[in-house]
Design a protein around this motif. Structure first.
Motif: not given
Ligand SMILES: Cc1cc2nc3c(=O)[nH]c(=O)nc-3n(C[C@H](O)[C@H](O)[C@H](O)COP(=O)(O)OP(=O)(O)OC[C@H]3O[C@@H](n4cnc5c(N)ncnc54)[C@H](O)[C@@H]3O)c2cc1C
Ligand code: FES
Length: 256
Positions: A188-214
Motif C-alpha cells: 500500500p501507498h502508506g507503507l511505501l511512503k514510510n519506507v521511503a522516509g526511513l531509507s532517506a533518514s538512514y541513507r540506504v537506497p530503496a526501490f519501490v514498486t507502484l500499482e497505479n491504475r493502468m
C-alpha cells in the motif's frame, strides 16, 4: 514486449479469494523480478496488470486477489484455457554486485514480485530479510516465502507474528544500526511512503514498486502517470513504462 496467447497450466485457489495462476511461457525474454504482465481476461476490453511472482524460460506465475469483476473472471478460468498476455513489461528491481544484504518490506498482495526477487537474491548467494505484514494470520503470503529466506511477520490484530504494522520491526532494525545495503518494497501507498522516509533518514537506497491504475500498460495513453522529481522540479513518469519500480527518493510522495 510481446503479445502472446499463453496456455494456463495451473490455477489453484490458495486461500479464500487468493489464486495462483501458472502460464506457459512462450515469450522470447526471461521475466525479471519487478516486471509485470498485462492480461486480457475475457470478456473485458481493458487488460489487467499483474506482477510476475515467479517464472523461468518455461513458465510464468501470477498471484492474484479477487478484487473485482476481471479478477473474478480470471479465477473461473481453467487449465488448458488460453489468455492473451502482453509482457514482460516494465522495469525490474535493480540488483547491484555490491548489494550483498537486502531488506524486503511488503504488505498484502504487494509481496508478489518480492517473492520472485527474494528467490533471485538467494540463488545469487545474497542475504535477504523479508518483513511481511498483513491484517490477519490467514493471509496466504505468509506461507509462500521461498525456503531459506529469513523473515519477520506482523499482523495488525496480533494473530500471527508481531502485533502492529510491518514498518515497526523494520524501523527498529534500522534504529539498532543493522543496516542493509539496499531496501526493496511493495504494498500500500502508506507503507511505501514510510519506507521511503526511513531509507532517506538512514541513507540506504530503496526501490519501490507502484500499482497505479493502468489502461494500455505499454506507455501510450499516459493514464498511469506519477510525479517524479527532476532537477529543481518534477516531471510526470509512466508507471507502466518508466516503472513500476522506482527509486523511492525520486517519487513525489505528497502528490502520488
Ligand atoms: C504493476 C501492477 C502490478 C499488480 N500486481 C498485482 C498482483 O501481483 N496481484 C494482484 O492481486 N493484483 C495486482 N495488481 C492489481 C490488479 O491489477 C487489480 O487488482 C486488478 O486490475 C483489478 O481488476 P478487477 O477487474 O478485478 O477489478 P475492478 O476494480 O473491477 O477493475 C476495474 C478496472 O480498474 C483497473 N484496476 C483496478 N484496480 C487496479 C489496481 N490496483 N491497479 C491497476 N489497475 C487497477 C482494472 O485494470 C480495470 O481496468 C497490480 C497492479 C499493477 C498496476
Ligand atoms: S497505462 Fe497507458 S501509459 Fe501507462
Amino acid at each position: 514486449m510481446e503479445a502472446r496467447n499463453l496456455k494456463i497450466t495451473g490455477l489453484t485457489e490458495l486461500s479464500a479469494g487468493h489464486y495462483l495462476v501458472e502460464l506457459e511461457n512462450s515469450f522470447s525474454t526471461m521475466p525479471l523480478p519487478g516486471q509485470f504482465v498485462h492480461i486480457k481476461v475475457p470478456p473485458f476490453f481493458l487488460r489487467r496488470p499483474f506482477s510476475i511472482a515467479g517464472g523461468d524460460a518455461e513458465k510464468i506465475r501470477v498471484l492474484f486477489r479477487v478484487a473485482g469483476e476481471g479478477t473474478r473472471a480470471l479465477s473461473c478460468m481453467e487449465p488448458g484455457d488460453e489468455l492473451n498476455v502482453i509482457g514482460p513489461l516494465g522495469t525490474p528491481f535493480p540488483v547491484r554486485e555490491e548489494w550483498k544484504k537486502a531488506f524486503i518490506v511488503a504488505g498484502g498482495t504487494g509481496a508478489a514480485p518480492l517473492l520472485f526477487l527474494s528467490s533471485r537474491l538467494l540463488s545469487e548467494g545474497r542475504e535477504a530479510l523479508f518483513f511481511y505484514g498483513a491484517r490477519e494470520a490467514g493471509h496466504i503470503m505468509f506461507r509462500l516465502l521461498p525456503p531459506g529466506v529469513d523473515f519477520i511477520f506482523t499482523t495488525q490484530d496480533g494473530s500471527y507474528g508481531e502485533k502492529g504494522l510491518v514498518t515497526g520491526p523494520f524501523e527498529k532494525m534500522l534504529r539498532d544500526g543493522l543496516l542493509p545495503d539496499v531496501i526493496y518494497a511493495g504494498g500500500p501507498h502508506g507503507l511505501l511512503k514510510n519506507v521511503a522516509g526511513l531509507s532517506a533518514s538512514y541513507r540506504v537506497p530503496a526501490f519501490v514498486t507502484l500499482e497505479n491504475r493502468m489502461a494500455c500498460g505499454t506507455g501510450l495513453c499516459y493514464g498511469c502517470v506519477t510525479k517524479i522529481r527532476s532537477g529543481d522540479g518534477w516531471d510526470y513518469r509512466r508507471v507502466c513504462k518508466d516503472g513500476p519500480v522506482f527509486d523511492a527518493a525520486d517519487i513525489e510522495w505528497e502528490e502520488s
